[in-house]
Write a protein that holds these residues in place. Structure first.
Motif, PDB file in Angstrom:
ATOM      1  N   GLU A 140       0.893  -1.159   0.000  1.00 41.68           N
ATOM      2  CA  GLU A 140       0.000   0.000   0.000  1.00 41.68           C
ATOM      3  C   GLU A 140       0.925   1.200   0.000  1.00 41.68           C
ATOM      4  OE1 GLU A 140      -3.773   0.691   2.377  1.00 41.68           O
ATOM      5  OE2 GLU A 140      -2.353   1.879   3.530  1.00 41.68           O
ATOM      6  N   MET A 141       0.899   1.971  -1.066  1.00 44.86           N
ATOM      7  CA  MET A 141       1.831   3.089  -1.196  1.00 44.86           C
ATOM      8  C   MET A 141       1.307   4.293  -0.420  1.00 44.86           C
ATOM      9  SD  MET A 141       2.989   2.421  -5.070  1.00 44.86           S
ATOM     10  CE  MET A 141       3.985   0.951  -5.412  1.00 44.86           C
ATOM     11  N   GLU A 142       2.066   4.643   0.613  1.00 47.12           N
ATOM     12  CA  GLU A 142       1.633   5.731   1.503  1.00 47.12           C
ATOM     13  C   GLU A 142       2.104   7.053   0.906  1.00 47.12           C
ATOM     14  OE1 GLU A 142      -0.147   4.691   4.110  1.00 47.12           O
ATOM     15  OE2 GLU A 142       0.281   2.610   3.595  1.00 47.12           O
ATOM     16  N   CYS A 143       1.137   7.903   0.562  1.00 46.90           N
ATOM     17  CA  CYS A 143       1.469   9.148  -0.125  1.00 46.90           C
ATOM     18  C   CYS A 143       1.146  10.347   0.744  1.00 46.90           C
ATOM     19  CB  CYS A 143       0.705   9.236  -1.442  1.00 46.90           C
ATOM     20  SG  CYS A 143       1.085   7.863  -2.547  1.00 46.90           S
ATOM     21  N   PHE A 144       2.209  10.976   1.241  1.00 47.72           N
ATOM     22  CA  PHE A 144       2.060  12.182   2.066  1.00 47.72           C
ATOM     23  C   PHE A 144       2.080  13.427   1.190  1.00 47.72           C
ATOM     24  CE2 PHE A 144       2.583  10.418   6.358  1.00 47.72           C
ATOM     25  CZ  PHE A 144       3.070   9.149   6.068  1.00 47.72           C
ATOM     26  N   ASP A 145       2.286  13.234  -0.090  1.00 43.22           N
ATOM     27  CA  ASP A 145       2.364  14.339  -1.031  1.00 43.22           C
ATOM     28  C   ASP A 145       2.211  13.791  -2.450  1.00 43.22           C
ATOM     29  OD1 ASP A 145       2.644  17.035  -1.606  1.00 43.22           O
ATOM     30  OD2 ASP A 145       4.257  17.242  -0.139  1.00 43.22           O
ATOM     31  N   LEU A 146       1.989  14.722  -3.391  1.00 46.47           N
ATOM     32  CA  LEU A 146       1.754  14.304  -4.779  1.00 46.47           C
ATOM     33  C   LEU A 146       2.911  13.522  -5.377  1.00 46.47           C
ATOM     34  CD1 LEU A 146       0.223  17.431  -6.516  1.00 46.47           C
ATOM     35  CD2 LEU A 146      -0.916  15.263  -5.977  1.00 46.47           C
ATOM     36  N   SER A 147       4.136  13.961  -5.046  1.00 39.00           N
ATOM     37  CA  SER A 147       5.310  13.332  -5.648  1.00 39.00           C
ATOM     38  C   SER A 147       5.351  11.836  -5.340  1.00 39.00           C
ATOM     39  CB  SER A 147       6.578  13.999  -5.110  1.00 39.00           C
ATOM     40  OG  SER A 147       6.583  13.903  -3.696  1.00 39.00           O
ATOM     41  N   MET A 148       4.783  11.453  -4.207  1.00 33.95           N
ATOM     42  CA  MET A 148       4.866  10.048  -3.803  1.00 33.95           C
ATOM     43  C   MET A 148       3.977   9.155  -4.667  1.00 33.95           C
ATOM     44  SD  MET A 148       5.418  10.176   0.257  1.00 33.95           S
ATOM     45  CE  MET A 148       6.308  11.526   1.042  1.00 33.95           C
ATOM     46  N   LEU A 165      -1.886  -0.929  -8.866  1.00 29.31           N
ATOM     47  CA  LEU A 165      -1.279  -0.374  -7.661  1.00 29.31           C
ATOM     48  C   LEU A 165      -2.373   0.057  -6.678  1.00 29.31           C
ATOM     49  CD1 LEU A 165       1.497   1.896  -9.243  1.00 29.31           C
ATOM     50  CD2 LEU A 165       1.682  -0.483  -8.500  1.00 29.31           C
ATOM     51  N   HIS A 166      -1.991   0.096  -5.411  1.00 30.40           N
ATOM     52  CA  HIS A 166      -2.916   0.559  -4.370  1.00 30.40           C
ATOM     53  C   HIS A 166      -2.231   1.663  -3.559  1.00 30.40           C
ATOM     54  CE1 HIS A 166      -6.077   0.571  -1.414  1.00 30.40           C
ATOM     55  NE2 HIS A 166      -5.217   0.311  -0.453  1.00 30.40           N
ATOM     56  N   PHE A 167      -2.928   2.771  -3.398  1.00 30.83           N
ATOM     57  CA  PHE A 167      -2.355   3.947  -2.732  1.00 30.83           C
ATOM     58  C   PHE A 167      -3.165   4.329  -1.496  1.00 30.83           C
ATOM     59  CE2 PHE A 167      -1.146   4.200  -7.160  1.00 30.83           C
ATOM     60  CZ  PHE A 167       0.146   4.692  -7.149  1.00 30.83           C
ATOM     61  N   ASN A 168      -2.475   4.880  -0.509  1.00 31.53           N
ATOM     62  CA  ASN A 168      -3.154   5.518   0.622  1.00 31.53           C
ATOM     63  C   ASN A 168      -2.750   6.986   0.633  1.00 31.53           C
ATOM     64  OD1 ASN A 168      -4.524   6.014   3.041  1.00 31.53           O
ATOM     65  ND2 ASN A 168      -2.725   5.503   4.266  1.00 31.53           N
ATOM     66  N   PHE A 169      -3.741   7.872   0.516  1.00 30.02           N
ATOM     67  CA  PHE A 169      -3.464   9.307   0.576  1.00 30.02           C
ATOM     68  C   PHE A 169      -3.541   9.749   2.034  1.00 30.02           C
ATOM     69  CE2 PHE A 169      -5.915   9.487  -3.702  1.00 30.02           C
ATOM     70  CZ  PHE A 169      -4.826   8.966  -4.378  1.00 30.02           C
TER      71      PHE A 169
END
Ligand code: ZN
Length: 271
Positions: A140-148, A165-169
């Motif tokens: 689970e890709m942890e995204c603290f910002d857009l670049s992530m 892919l699976h993301f966590n904003f």
């Protein structure tokens, strides 16, 4: 629209018993709490562990202990956190993957936290991704910002992560992207085709961001890791936060996914 996947994040690194008696910190507490979270409607469990002084622990053995205690008692999708505070190296973070859960978190870049820098160098992110790929663990890709988000796409292009892919904003943490509806909509617009996403709003943003994710077709993460209050001045239990999100979803005509339904939505191989 897919059914709603609710991730429980019951412990995290921060809240201590002195702040809220509801936070589970020992392996037994985390295990019992996880079962209540599952009853309340969660289908994923995001796991952090603590030492005997309630401080966040990097000990892979402690992660293993929780996973072992839950074995045979739950159908929850287990997701180990591979996060690390300042100074925690690749070694302890990668060893946690040996617990061989279905998922693990993967922060795909660096960010400032309120009082420290959370450094995830490219080589460390790639090494973690490579090991997850090798073990068949979905990140689970942890995204603290857009670049992530883009860093996650680059991992896929480099053959280090598999679509979908699976993301966590993660929105609303001081130092990271602010929690606004505009930011949430924009983050979603940056996703690659076929990706799934969930949202973690910090503090009072947990409810607001979650409500929007329900409407937008995303998924939600709730729990004391990100927010300890039910409403201003009133402490929450993990179960209450999950039940509220499930209730909101059903009121808006969106059903809540069981763990097996979540496995299908996330393209996990059946357990
Ligand atoms: Zn976490």
């Amino acid at each position: 629209m897919d059914k709603l996947i609710i991730t429980a994040a019951p412990t995290g690194s921060m809240p201590r018993k002195e702040k809220t008696p509801h936070v589970p910190v020992t392996a037994d507490e985390i295990t019992e709490n996880a079962l209540r979270c599952e009853d309340a409607g969660a289908s994923i469990l995001h796991i952090h562990v603590r030492d005997e002084n309630q401080n966040p622990s990097d000990d892979p053995q402690k992660f293993r202990e929780v996973v072992d205690k839950l074995a045979g008692r739950t159908n929850l999708i287990l997701q180990i956190s591979t996060g690390g505070r300042a100074g925690v190296g690749l070694d302890s973070r990668i060893k946690r993957l040996a617990a061989h859960t279905e998922m693990a978190s993967l922060t795909t870049g660096s960010v400032n936290f309120p009082n420290s820098a959370y450094i995830n160098e490219p080589s460390l992110v790639e090494d973690l991704a490579r090991e997850m790929l090798r073990l068949g663990i979905k990140p689970e890709m942890e995204c603290f910002d857009l670049s992530m988000i883009n860093n996650g796409i680059l991992l896929q292009q480099a053959g280090l992560a598999k679509a979908p892919l699976h993301f966590n904003f993660v929105l609303g943490l001081k130092g990271a992207i602010p929690a606004s509806i505009e930011n949430l909509v924009h983050m979603r617009s940056c996703l690659p085709a076929g990706a799934t996403w969930t949202v973690s709003g910090m503090g009072a943003n947990q409810l607001v961001m979650g409500a929007h994710a329900i409407i937008m077709g995303g998924h939600v993460r709730v729990g004391l890791e990100d927010n300890i209050y039910y409403r201003k001045g009133e402490l929450a239990s993990n179960q209450q936060l999950i039940e509220r999100m499930a209730r909101l979803a059903r009121e808006m005509g969106r059903e809540v996914a069981s763990p097996d339904e979540a496995r299908k939505i996330l393209s996990l191989s059946a357990k």
